[in-house]
Scaffold this motif. Structure first.
Motif, PDB file in Angstrom:
ATOM      1  N   TRP A 167       0.463  -1.179   0.046  1.00  0.00           N
ATOM      2  CA  TRP A 167       0.016   0.315  -0.196  1.00  0.00           C
ATOM      3  C   TRP A 167       1.315   1.278   0.214  1.00  0.00           C
ATOM      4  O   TRP A 167       1.001   2.392  -0.936  1.00  0.00           O
ATOM      5  CB  TRP A 167      -1.040  -0.201   1.230  1.00  0.00           C
ATOM      6  N   LEU A 168       2.097   1.243   1.095  1.00  0.00           N
ATOM      7  CA  LEU A 168       2.663   2.241   0.794  1.00  0.00           C
ATOM      8  C   LEU A 168       3.559   2.786  -0.620  1.00  0.00           C
ATOM      9  O   LEU A 168       3.631   3.332  -1.187  1.00  0.00           O
ATOM     10  CB  LEU A 168       3.762   2.502   1.448  1.00  0.00           C
ATOM     11  N   ASP A 169       3.977   0.895  -1.468  1.00  0.00           N
ATOM     12  CA  ASP A 169       4.306   1.317  -2.617  1.00  0.00           C
ATOM     13  C   ASP A 169       3.360   2.369  -3.826  1.00  0.00           C
ATOM     14  O   ASP A 169       3.727   3.130  -4.639  1.00  0.00           O
ATOM     15  CB  ASP A 169       4.202  -0.104  -3.521  1.00  0.00           C
ATOM     16  N   LYS A 170       1.978   1.700  -4.111  1.00  0.00           N
ATOM     17  CA  LYS A 170       1.303   2.299  -4.332  1.00  0.00           C
ATOM     18  C   LYS A 170       0.811   3.378  -4.127  1.00  0.00           C
ATOM     19  O   LYS A 170       0.901   4.943  -5.233  1.00  0.00           O
ATOM     20  CB  LYS A 170      -0.285   1.694  -3.646  1.00  0.00           C
ATOM     21  N   ALA A 171       0.813   4.181  -3.051  1.00  0.00           N
ATOM     22  CA  ALA A 171       0.412   5.252  -2.422  1.00  0.00           C
ATOM     23  C   ALA A 171       2.166   6.928  -3.223  1.00  0.00           C
ATOM     24  O   ALA A 171       1.565   7.608  -3.949  1.00  0.00           O
ATOM     25  CB  ALA A 171       1.226   5.388  -1.399  1.00  0.00           C
ATOM     26  N   ILE A 172       2.382   6.006  -3.287  1.00  0.00           N
ATOM     27  CA  ILE A 172       4.143   6.596  -3.695  1.00  0.00           C
ATOM     28  C   ILE A 172       3.698   6.457  -5.223  1.00  0.00           C
ATOM     29  O   ILE A 172       3.997   7.973  -5.968  1.00  0.00           O
ATOM     30  CB  ILE A 172       5.191   5.749  -3.646  1.00  0.00           C
ATOM     31  N   TYR A 173       3.763   5.570  -5.663  1.00  0.00           N
ATOM     32  CA  TYR A 173       3.386   5.256  -7.601  1.00  0.00           C
ATOM     33  C   TYR A 173       1.860   6.583  -8.069  1.00  0.00           C
ATOM     34  O   TYR A 173       2.172   6.813  -8.934  1.00  0.00           O
ATOM     35  CB  TYR A 173       3.076   3.868  -7.946  1.00  0.00           C
ATOM     36  N   MET A 174       0.808   6.450  -7.398  1.00  0.00           N
ATOM     37  CA  MET A 174       0.641   7.613  -7.707  1.00  0.00           C
ATOM     38  C   MET A 174       0.580   8.865  -7.128  1.00  0.00           C
ATOM     39  O   MET A 174      -0.179   9.832  -7.848  1.00  0.00           O
ATOM     40  CB  MET A 174      -1.240   7.226  -6.575  1.00  0.00           C
TER      41      MET A 174
END
Length: 73
Positions: free
Chosen positions: A27-34
């Motif tokens: 989820w942290l990786d997804k937040a960064i990607y967004m």
């Protein structure tokens, strides 16, 4: 840092991610990607870099806590 100090964080993982640290880090990786999809005028480039850095540091700290927790078990 003792397990007592980490109890709220560890409880969060248990309650919200069923103890799955990988789920949390994904989820942290997804937040960064967004951040890449936000309009460029929403945040400056340095703000994007700083937020991404903080989230990456949080991810690394969580993984370290998880590893240390499992060593003690």
């Amino acid at each position: 840092m003792t397990n007592t100090n980490l109890l709220p964080l560890l409880s969060y993982f248990e309650e919200c991610h069923e103890g799955d640290i990988l789920s949390f880090t994904q989820w942290l990786d997804k937040a960064i990607y967004m951040f890449h999809y936000l309009p460029t005028d929403t945040f400056s480039e340095i703000e994007r870099q700083n937020v991404s850095h903080v989230l990456n540091e949080l991810k690394e700290a969580v993984i370290k806590i998880h590893i240390e927790q499992n060593k003690c078990d």
